[in-house]
Design a protein around this motif. Sequence first.
Motif, PDB file in Angstrom:
ATOM      1  N   THR B  27       0.777  -1.198   0.372  1.00 58.26           N
ATOM      2  CA  THR B  27       0.029   0.225   0.018  1.00 58.26           C
ATOM      3  C   THR B  27       0.760   1.207  -0.423  1.00 58.26           C
ATOM      4  OG1 THR B  27      -0.114  -0.241   2.276  1.00 58.26           O
ATOM      5  CG2 THR B  27      -2.098  -0.742   1.072  1.00 58.26           C
ATOM      6  N   PRO B  28       1.410   1.711  -1.302  1.00 60.50           N
ATOM      7  CA  PRO B  28       2.235   2.824  -1.075  1.00 60.50           C
ATOM      8  C   PRO B  28       1.655   3.804  -1.731  1.00 60.50           C
ATOM      9  CG  PRO B  28       2.101   1.742  -3.622  1.00 60.50           C
ATOM     10  CD  PRO B  28       1.122   0.440  -2.687  1.00 60.50           C
ATOM     11  N   LEU B  29       2.216   5.124  -0.880  1.00 62.05           N
ATOM     12  CA  LEU B  29       1.353   6.203  -0.996  1.00 62.05           C
ATOM     13  C   LEU B  29       2.077   6.970  -2.185  1.00 62.05           C
ATOM     14  CD1 LEU B  29      -0.324   8.764  -0.015  1.00 62.05           C
ATOM     15  CD2 LEU B  29       1.360   9.542   1.727  1.00 62.05           C
ATOM     16  N   ILE B  84       1.683  10.931   7.122  1.00 66.95           N
ATOM     17  CA  ILE B  84       2.536  10.058   6.304  1.00 66.95           C
ATOM     18  C   ILE B  84       4.025   9.474   6.770  1.00 66.95           C
ATOM     19  CG2 ILE B  84       1.979  11.373   4.906  1.00 66.95           C
ATOM     20  CD1 ILE B  84       5.136  12.736   4.490  1.00 66.95           C
ATOM     21  N   ARG B  87       4.592   5.553   5.610  1.00 65.35           N
ATOM     22  CA  ARG B  87       4.556   5.085   4.747  1.00 65.35           C
ATOM     23  C   ARG B  87       5.541   5.071   3.688  1.00 65.35           C
ATOM     24  NH1 ARG B  87      -0.800   6.306   3.703  1.00 65.35           N
ATOM     25  NH2 ARG B  87      -0.853   4.487   1.918  1.00 65.35           N
ATOM     26  N   HIS B  88       5.258   4.129   2.939  1.00 61.62           N
ATOM     27  CA  HIS B  88       6.187   4.384   1.677  1.00 61.62           C
ATOM     28  C   HIS B  88       5.711   5.059   1.030  1.00 61.62           C
ATOM     29  CE1 HIS B  88       8.614   0.774   3.709  1.00 61.62           C
ATOM     30  NE2 HIS B  88       7.662   0.366   4.149  1.00 61.62           N
ATOM     31  N   VAL B  89       6.547   5.870  -0.054  1.00 66.48           N
ATOM     32  CA  VAL B  89       5.473   7.085  -0.640  1.00 66.48           C
ATOM     33  C   VAL B  89       6.481   6.794  -1.713  1.00 66.48           C
ATOM     34  CG1 VAL B  89       5.813   9.148  -0.949  1.00 66.48           C
ATOM     35  CG2 VAL B  89       5.802   8.869   1.339  1.00 66.48           C
ATOM     36  N   PRO B 115       8.683   9.609   6.531  1.00 66.19           N
ATOM     37  CA  PRO B 115       8.349   7.951   5.871  1.00 66.19           C
ATOM     38  C   PRO B 115       8.566   7.099   6.025  1.00 66.19           C
ATOM     39  CG  PRO B 115       8.960  10.378   4.112  1.00 66.19           C
ATOM     40  CD  PRO B 115       8.665  10.450   5.056  1.00 66.19           C
TER      41      PRO B 115
END
Lengths: 329, 172
Positions: B27-29, B84, B87-89, B115
Amino acid sequence: MKPQSPVARPASLQLTPDGRLRHFLSIEGLPRALLEQILDTAESFANLGGPAVKKVPLLRGKTIVNLFFEASTRTRTTFELAAKRLSADVLNLNIGAAATVKGETLLDTLRNLEAMHTDMFVVRHADSGAAHFIARHAAPHVRVINAGDGRHAHPTQAMLDMFTIRRVKGAFEPLCVAIVGDILHSRVARSQIHALKTLGTGCVRVVAPRTLLPAEVETLGVEAHVDPETGLEEADVIIMLRLQRERMKGAFLPSEHEYFQRFGLTEERLRRARPDVIVMHPGPINRGVEIDSRVADGPRSVILRQVTYGIAVRMAVMSMALGTGTDAS
Amino acid sequence: MKLEVTDPLTRLHRDLEALLRLRAVSTPLVVGIHTGGAWIAARLHAGLGLEGPLGSLDISFYRDDFSRIGLNPRVRPSQLPLGIDGRHVVLVDDVIHTGRTVRAALNELFDFGRPASVMLAVLIDRGGRELPIQPDAVGARVELPRGSEIKLTGPDPLGLEILSTPNRPESR
């Protein structure tokens, strides 16, 4: 290029040769496109300030001096916040309002501040023309913003008022704007009139007792009204001006009470304007002198929004002026 | 001169999918840099079948050439979902050249939080880097003479245009 008359000089002092903002000293003489650019840029900054990021690194490493020779809380605070949200360093100098600063002293102050490698002066002074004077004598890399000079101009106040009007009402052309109060002594009114006219406002009225209207004010392209009943008729925007108490001492007005009776903005008087009228005031307000509390705190008032927008507009002007080649080698 | 955009976009999508699988990121951003990057980000976001909001960054307030060229008059607000952190951006841009835009975008990103990782996906790599920044997924590599520009037009349909400015003298 057209030959420039002496009155056109403020604009040439304010703009770079390619027409970008260098100093922001007065609205007079600035082209409509530039005023719109200020409003558009302010729009970008108004969108900041969400939960996460209020502050951006745009002016990191720049030093901005708030040079206040005249007392002010709101203007100085919003300039300070604007500079800090752009990551600039801010120096606040409050030089006594009582001391009459002569040209020589002013220049000495200036030279000393320049020697500290400062980049911008935000100037408030009781004498008209003080900011122009400083801009003319400042080092080439230094930028000057007028935060109010005497009875002359208060351009950032006028631009935050324009920003508020545009945000709420949209286009300027169909609007009727009434400015009510001490037009004669007001630098705010003067800057507002120039800004409203430049932006193409359909109808601009000034409403005041005859003693507080400048002679031949109509030459600025405004309608003059000495009767608030006609002056407020069908207005889209009402801008109330602060009535300075010291004016009561002179021959200008009989008493605060009488002024309120004749010109104070009450709910009853507000009914003469359009139902969706907005009420503005540059602050600080005198409750019960120029405006009734029920109006100031009522649903038509946008007075506190003006304060919020003031920060975005000042961020815009600061970043535009400091973005015009200050690191020219 | 115009360039075809479908093939690079397909390749970028494939590259990115493989990269995410390799790194076990489900679930990347996805965050696009205004304006072109945001268009590409929207395509990738849809192509990868991702749910949740898409982010966008306007890096105008973070540019390093501000005091030389001034401010872009209309800066859109950056939109990143709250939190964020961790998160993996996937940062997306249309063209990478000097790497300065990505540098600015990274700075802005870190003002929003921390991130877990940031990957860089670009449609076109035209070389000419001035910073140690390299993309993780690339649609196409293009050799362009100095002074010419490659520009993504869009958003619908997307197109690539090469604008050459031959009059500009070569800088050394």
